[in-house]
Design a protein around this motif. Structure first.
Motif, PDB file in Angstrom:
ATOM      1  N   UNK A 208       0.804  -1.212   0.000  1.00 23.04           N
ATOM      2  CA  UNK A 208       0.000   0.000   0.000  1.00 23.04           C
ATOM      3  C   UNK A 208       0.838   1.263   0.000  1.00 23.04           C
ATOM      4  N   UNK A 209       0.504   2.178   0.923  1.00 28.98           N
ATOM      5  CA  UNK A 209       1.201   3.459   0.974  1.00 28.98           C
ATOM      6  C   UNK A 209       2.694   3.301   1.269  1.00 28.98           C
ATOM      7  N   UNK A 210       3.053   2.326   2.104  1.00 29.91           N
ATOM      8  CA  UNK A 210       4.469   2.154   2.435  1.00 29.91           C
ATOM      9  C   UNK A 210       5.255   1.674   1.214  1.00 29.91           C
ATOM     10  N   UNK A 211       4.646   0.862   0.357  1.00 29.22           N
ATOM     11  CA  UNK A 211       5.304   0.438  -0.881  1.00 29.22           C
ATOM     12  C   UNK A 211       5.467   1.619  -1.826  1.00 29.22           C
ATOM     13  N   UNK A 212       4.427   2.421  -1.910  1.00 27.02           N
ATOM     14  CA  UNK A 212       4.492   3.618  -2.761  1.00 27.02           C
ATOM     15  C   UNK A 212       5.655   4.502  -2.316  1.00 27.02           C
ATOM     16  N   UNK A 213       5.762   4.758  -1.033  1.00 21.53           N
ATOM     17  CA  UNK A 213       6.854   5.584  -0.512  1.00 21.53           C
ATOM     18  C   UNK A 213       8.212   4.954  -0.801  1.00 21.53           C
ATOM     19  N   UNK A 214       8.333   3.644  -0.544  1.00 25.58           N
ATOM     20  CA  UNK A 214       9.605   2.975  -0.766  1.00 25.58           C
ATOM     21  C   UNK A 214      10.039   3.083  -2.226  1.00 25.58           C
ATOM     22  N   UNK A 215       9.136   2.820  -3.153  1.00 26.24           N
ATOM     23  CA  UNK A 215       9.471   2.882  -4.578  1.00 26.24           C
ATOM     24  C   UNK A 215       9.824   4.298  -5.020  1.00 26.24           C
ATOM     25  N   UNK A 216       9.103   5.269  -4.491  1.00 24.32           N
ATOM     26  CA  UNK A 216       9.386   6.665  -4.862  1.00 24.32           C
ATOM     27  C   UNK A 216      10.763   7.078  -4.365  1.00 24.32           C
ATOM     28  N   UNK A 217      11.109   6.689  -3.158  1.00 23.99           N
ATOM     29  CA  UNK A 217      12.407   7.031  -2.587  1.00 23.99           C
ATOM     30  C   UNK A 217      13.530   6.271  -3.286  1.00 23.99           C
TER      31      UNK A 217
END
Length: 219
Positions: free
Chosen positions: A150-159
Motif C-alpha cells: 500500500x502506501x508504504x510500498x508507494x513511498x519505498x518505490x518513490x524514494x
C-alpha cells in the motif's frame, strides 16, 4: 555479468565490454539495422558480487565500473546504444539485489546505505547522460524478506527510484536531469498472499494510479 566468484577489475570489465561491442559493430548491417537499437544492461545485480557504489575491500565500486564502461562505449559509438543501469548496496532499506538508487543523504545515513551521489554527479557531466535508463529489480516480500504494501510500498518505490523520473536528480550546483526508469526484473511464485497484494499495489505505482493518501505522502 553477475554472481561471479569475485568481481572483475575495472580494466578487465571495460575490456570485455569493448571486445563484445567491437564484434557487434563489425556486423555488416551495423550501420543500417543495428546501431541505435542496442540496449546495454551493463551489470546484472552488482550486489551479487559484493559490489557497492563505492570501492571497498579491494572490490571496485559500481560508480567506476559504470562510468568507465560508458565512457569507453560512448567513444566507440556515441549513438550506438542505450545504457541500462541497476542500483546496489541498499538492502537495508528493504530492497533486493539490483535495486538501490536512493540518493537522499539523510536516508543513506539513517540506514547505512551505499551512496550513489558521486556517480550521479559525474553522470550529469557526461555527453551520454540522455542515453542512460535506470533499471531496478523490484521483488515482493517473499524475495526481499521485507513487507512494504500500500502506501508504504508507494513511498519505498518513490524514494528508491521513482524520484528519478518525477523530479529527477539535482546536484549542489543546480544541474538536474530527469531519467527514464524501466523495471528490469520482478516476479513471484504467487504462493503467498502478501506477494499477491504487493503485485497489485506495485501495479498501481507503475501505472500512477494515485490515491489521496499517496498525494499527501508525496508532498
Amino acid at each position: 555479468m553477475g554472481t561471479e566468484n569475485q568481481p572483475y577489475t575495472v580494466a578487465e570489465f571495460v575490456c570485455k565490454w569493448r571486445t563484445l561491442m567491437s564484434r557487434l559493430m563489425s556486423a555488416p548491417n551495423w550501420k543500417d539495422d543495428i546501431r541505435g537499437r542496442v540496449i546495454v544492461d551493463v551489470m546484472n545485480e552488482p550486489d551479487s558480487m559484493g559490489i557497492k557504489w563505492e570501492p571497498q575491500n579491494n572490490y571496485p565500486g559500481a560508480r567506476d565500473l559504470y562510468l568507465q564502461t560508458l565512457d569507453a562505449l560512448n567513444n566507440m559509438s556515441p549513438d550506438g546504444w542505450l545504457y541500462f543501469l541497476e542500483g546496489t548496496g541498499q538492502n537495508n532499506f528493504g530492497l533486493n539485489w539490483g535495486n538501490g538508487l536512493i540518493s537522499d543523504v539523510n536516508i543513506i545515513k539513517k540506514y547505512g546505505l551505499s551512496d550513489p551521489n558521486y556517480f550521479f554527479q559525474q553522470l550529469l557531466t557526461k555527453p551520454y547522460v540522455n542515453r542512460v535508463v535506470f533499471s531496478p529489480h523490484v521483488y515482493p516480500p517473499t524475495i526481499t524478506k521485507a513487507t512494504f504494501l500500500g502506501d508504504s510500498l508507494w513511498q519505498q518505490c518513490q524514494i528508491a527510484f521513482g524520484y528519478l523520473q518525477t523530479r529527477g536528480y539535482c546536484d549542489s550546483n543546480g544541474k538536474f536531469r530527469v531519467f527514464p526508469v524501466v523495471i528490469g526484473e520482478t516476479g513471484s511464485f504467487m504462493t503467498d498472499s502478501k506477494d499477491n497484494q504487493w503485485l497489485l499495489d506495485f501495479a498501481d505505482f507503475v501505472n500512477a494510479r494515485v490515491s489521496i493518501s499517496h498525494i499527501i505522502l508525496s508532498t
